[in-house]
Design an enzyme around this catalytic site. Structure first.
Site, mmCIF file in Angstrom:
data_model
loop_
_atom_site.group_PDB
_atom_site.id
_atom_site.type_symbol
_atom_site.label_atom_id
_atom_site.label_comp_id
_atom_site.label_asym_id
_atom_site.label_seq_id
_atom_site.Cartn_x
_atom_site.Cartn_y
_atom_site.Cartn_z
ATOM 1 N N TYR A 1 0.571 -1.145 -0.069
ATOM 2 C CA TYR A 1 0.033 -0.064 -0.014
ATOM 3 C C TYR A 1 0.794 1.246 0.136
ATOM 4 O O TYR A 1 0.317 2.424 -0.477
ATOM 5 C CB TYR A 1 -1.115 0.109 1.219
ATOM 6 C CG TYR A 1 -1.931 1.129 0.999
ATOM 7 C CD1 TYR A 1 -3.052 1.022 0.159
ATOM 8 C CD2 TYR A 1 -1.804 2.266 1.827
ATOM 9 C CE1 TYR A 1 -3.888 1.834 -0.035
ATOM 10 C CE2 TYR A 1 -2.677 3.283 1.782
ATOM 11 C CZ TYR A 1 -3.889 3.272 0.899
ATOM 12 O OH TYR A 1 -4.673 4.452 0.741
ATOM 13 N N ALA A 2 2.212 1.054 0.525
ATOM 14 C CA ALA A 2 3.124 2.318 0.655
ATOM 15 C C ALA A 2 3.333 2.849 -0.779
ATOM 16 O O ALA A 2 3.572 4.002 -0.850
ATOM 17 C CB ALA A 2 4.207 2.074 1.345
ATOM 18 N N ASP A 3 3.276 1.881 -1.775
ATOM 19 C CA ASP A 3 3.697 2.609 -3.209
ATOM 20 C C ASP A 3 2.419 3.191 -3.770
ATOM 21 O O ASP A 3 2.533 4.035 -4.440
ATOM 22 C CB ASP A 3 3.861 1.233 -4.266
ATOM 23 C CG ASP A 3 5.220 0.868 -3.843
ATOM 24 O OD1 ASP A 3 6.087 1.670 -3.743
ATOM 25 O OD2 ASP A 3 5.643 -0.382 -3.755
ATOM 26 N N MET A 4 1.051 3.022 -3.249
ATOM 27 C CA MET A 4 0.088 3.493 -3.805
ATOM 28 C C MET A 4 -0.399 4.952 -2.905
ATOM 29 O O MET A 4 -0.626 5.872 -3.339
ATOM 30 C CB MET A 4 -1.259 2.759 -3.280
ATOM 31 C CG MET A 4 -1.411 1.468 -3.962
ATOM 32 S SD MET A 4 -1.054 1.493 -5.753
ATOM 33 C CE MET A 4 -0.261 0.480 -6.278
ATOM 34 N N GLY B 1 2.204 7.161 -4.383
ATOM 35 C CA GLY B 1 2.122 7.331 -5.641
ATOM 36 C C GLY B 1 0.844 8.560 -5.632
ATOM 37 O O GLY B 1 0.974 9.484 -6.561
#
Lengths: 401, 400
Positions: free
Chosen positions: B159-162, B165
């Site tokens: 979720y960190a990438d989302m 982003g």
């Protein structure tokens, strides 16, 4: 330069409930004037805990505080005809209206897209709903849990041989709120060209589907239904391991030679010294064996010792930390992530999580603590609508505010 | 076709992995011209389908060698013609190329630079190497995502990438918006770590204000009390898939009454120990056992329909096939995008979860192969003729 905030000058009417409230905060943080319009007695989100000192009260909800920092509050009964008139009058001077009622509800209240557009053709309306404004599930009921289920997020959380585990935090709400804030920015750019507002239909299910990086890609790309994999990341480059005083996270990306030298120096490398492991894809394919070997290696390390040494070697390892540790984190402290927010009426100053970015020209800042119920009603009616004290008193007597 | 909201905005995109490309995908979907500056060869695997197809659709790609001074020169010339330069490297990388804000603002004062590094450009740990999953571990996320035994149970995704982003896309738009008023660009130093910890904001305030140590919430509701609240295993599908579950979330007395009615008011529902939310919370193990027995005889899809028609928040715990191939609602809303690949095949990609009534975004082109837009970007935008480009290829500054 301009210290007002990137969105200074924008006026936002925020009608959202718990599921949409983060979007308004994202805009308020950067200087938009966000007026939270609450029903008399306050928004339902104020009844959601945790509460300050565990004492439930509409003005002590930490849940509400986090999502409503930097907003002003106006209580307004939208079911009252005078309340509706005030809403439309405010909409004439606003740039955005954000709402997260059930689809059709604002139209039933007489403040739908038709009425809002008639009041102000430049207005942008953002509607956040679990399944959007149209489609067979339009009227389905959902909270964050149900949204994570129906978006394919819940299914991939947890171990393959056990029930799915609920994702942490309100990831469906947060994903939707980010998309909502982004959508309003896009509509503002469009309006800047032609002066016209528009209506944004934001489906929380779709926003949450978009937030699970691998599920759709695997299905369309390889015809694979992604399973639950425990702590093994779907990319097969990360897995959690137990160490002497807790857990660490392995990562098999990064400089393999340094990692193997270190592990071999500890006498724990087993077959990892073989050349085939130098290929990153080989490491992914054989992730279970790789991490089993590395599990045996890390088990006698303390987690911070391992983290520090790994990072010195530029290996992307991490320690699995408790959230309490964030408050003592030197990195967050150096960047001023936590900010002291004063609550004078409670005699308390509380450290809030702040902004995830530093803008060098138009910085983020706390302009006001989260509002008390209806705290700014009079100020808004006076300054924004030019009502005099007698008119305001009448509205209060009629129950409109 | 109506113009798209971000038409006219040009983005020079240095991002890679996931978080950065998520940010620029959002901008590209809404009409920004996103030019990925990449090196050859790229990572192995298809660029056209799967996650990569999702991440890079609607973008252009040029293959430029930033280790070559003339490669850097191309990038700087493009920065002069761009509105936004975005990266997710650690601090030193863009600086070493002279592509940081301090350098670029001298040749383009209106440029907005957004750097989405793992832990930010400042502070003692700004040089940490990190990925989405490791940021979740450092942020307290992994610890709190646990089985009832306390054993870490997730995440299997980042979720960190989302959150990184989305924050990157939003920050870019806000900085570009401010530029309309001030005429000035600026530098945004975004920390993906800080972005992901905000998802547990109320828990952080609980620590700050109440000094309470957090424990994994498991199936406790995180937005006020609810019972029943959980997943219940259903009958296998006719194709033999037995990993079928329904999620239920019942809070108010009215919701409970509707659930009871939808179940046909079996005897156990009248038990006084389930009479109020307080009692249902206290006796939830027993309540869950009753519901598990009921669910075991139901198909998950049918149970969802039955309960939702009665006004109960219930949802199929959808897997990849459910959302991509079977969900009638997503299909009816035309959510999935379709792109035609170079070989003429078509594939679906994740759609755009926001519908702007007058100027909707669009999925227009599939993920480009690396260097696919060299002609347009170098020829048309920078006005380089064929001979000059051939010479740059020969010099090792460009890949053909």
């Amino acid at each position: 330069m301009d210290a007002e905030g990137a969105l200074a000058g924008l006026k936002v009417l925020d009608l959202t409930t718990a599921r949409g409230q983060f979007s308004g905060r994202l805009l308020a943080d950067m200087g938009a004037d966000v007026i939270k319009i609450e029903p008399p007695g306050g928004d339902h989100a104020r009844r959601i805990g945790p509460f300050l000192d565990d004492r439930p009260h509409p003005d002590r909800s930490l849940f509400f505080w986090f999502y409503n920092l930097n907003k002003r509050s106006l209580t307004l009964d939208l079911r009252n005809p005078r309340g509706r008139e005030i809403m439309l009058a405010l909409a004439r001077g606003a740039d955005l209206v954000i709402e997260s009622f059930a689809p059709g509800e604002i139209a039933a209240l007489g403040i739908g897209w038709k009425e809002l557009r008639a009041a102000n053709p430049a207005l942008i309306l953002l509607s956040i709903a679990p399944f959007g404004q149209a489609g067979p599930y339009r009227d389905f009921a959902a909270d964050d849990t149900i949204l994570t289920a129906m978006a394919g997020m819940l299914y991939v959380n947890g171990s393959p041989d056990r029930p799915p585990v609920r994702p942490l935090g309100l990831q469906a709400y947060h994903s939707s709120a980010y998309y909502a804030a982004i959508a309003t920015m896009c509509a503002l750019f469009a309006r800047d060209r032609d002066g016209r507002g528009q209506w944004i239909d934001l489906s929380m299910q779709e926003a949450t589907v978009s937030a699970v990086e691998h599920v759709a890609g695997s299905y369309f790309g390889e015809g694979r239904v992604e399973p639950r994999r425990g702590t093994l990341h779907w990319s097969r480059y990360f897995r959690v391991a137990r160490c002497r005083d807790g857990y660490v996270m392995h990562c098999s990306l990064g400089d393999w030679t340094s990692l193997v030298e270190w592990v071999a120096g500890d006498g724990k490398a087993q077959d990892l010294v073989n050349p085939e492991w130098e290929d990153v894809l080989y490491r992914a394919v054989h992730a279970e064996h790789l991490f089993d070997v590395l599990d045996d290696w890390v088990k006698d390390y303390a987690r911070d010792e391992l983290l520090d040494r790994a990072q010195t070697l530029r290996l992307p390892y991490a320690s699995v930390r408790r959230p309490e540790a964030l408050f003592d984190d030197e990195q967050l402290a150096a960047r001023g992530y936590f900010v002291a927010v004063e609550h004078p009426e409670l005699g308390r100053t509380i450290r809030y999580p702040g902004a995830p970015y530093l803008f060098n020209g138009t910085p983020w800042r706390v302009r006001r603590r989260p509002p008390l119920v209806g705290e700014h009603s009079e100020e808004i009616l006076r300054a924004d609508l030019g009502l005099d004290p007698a008119e305001i008193a009448t509205l209060a007597a009629e129950g409109a505010i | 076709m109506a113009p798209m909201p971000l038409e006219g905005i040009r983005v020079l995109d240095f991002t890679w992995v996931v978080a950065g490309p998520v940010a620029t995908r959002i901008l590209a979907d809404q009409g920004a011209e996103v030019i990925k500056l990449e090196r050859k060869p790229g990572p192995p695997g298809s660029r056209q389908t799967g996650l990569q197809g999702d991440l890079h659709r609607n973008k252009r790609s040029i293959a430029v060698n930033m280790s070559h001074p003339r490669g850097v020169d191309i990038a700087r010339r493009l920065a002069v013609k761009s509105d936004l330069v975005i990266d997710n490297f650690s601090a030193r990388v863009m600086r070493s190329w002279g592509m940081d804000y301090a350098s670029l603002s001298q040749i383009n004062p209106a440029i907005v630079c957004v750097s989405m590094s793992g832990l930010g450009h400042t502070g003692p740990r700004s040089n940490y190497v990190s990925y989405g999953p490791t940021l979740q571990a450092l942020g307290g996320f992994t610890m709190l995502m646990a089985e009832a035994t306390g054993e870490p149970a997730g995440y299997g995704y980042s979720y960190a990438d989302m959150s990184g982003g989305y924050t990157g896309a939003l920050a870019s738009l806000m900085a570009l918006w401010a530029r309309k008023r001030t005429g000035q660009g600026q530098f945004v130093d975004l920390s993906q770590f800080e972005a992901v910890v905000s998802v547990i904001g109320p828990a952080l305030l609980d620590i700050a204000a109440n000094k309470r140590d957090q424990t994994p919430p498991g199936w406790a509701s995180q937005e006020g009390p609810a019972a029943p609240h959980g997943v219940y295993r259903c009958r296998p599908r006719d194709d033999g898939d037995d990993d079928r579950w329904i999620a239920l979330s019942v809070r108010t007395q009215a919701e409970w009454d509707r659930l009871v009615a939808a179940l046909g008011a079996p005897g156990w529902t009248a038990d006084t120990k389930f009479r109020t939310l307080y009692l249902r919370m206290r006796n939830r193990a027993e309540l869950d056992a009753h519901l598990a027995t009921w669910a075991a005889g139901q198909h998950a899809e049918a149970a969802m329909e039955l309960l939702q028609r009665a006004g109960v928040a219930a949802g199929l715990v959808a897997n990849g096939a459910d959302i991509c191939a079977r969900d009638p609602h997503l299909r009816d809303r035309n959510f999935w995008g379709t792109v035609t690949l170079a070989d003429g095949r078509t594939t679906h990609v994740t759609g755009i979860p926001m519908k702007l009534s007058a100027t909707p975004g669009a999925i227009r082109t599939p993920s480009p192969e690396i260097g696919a837009s060299n002609d347009y970007v170098l020829g048309e935008l920078l006005g380089m003729d064929r001979a000059e480009r051939d010479e740059l290829v020969a010099a090792g500054a460009l890949w053909p």
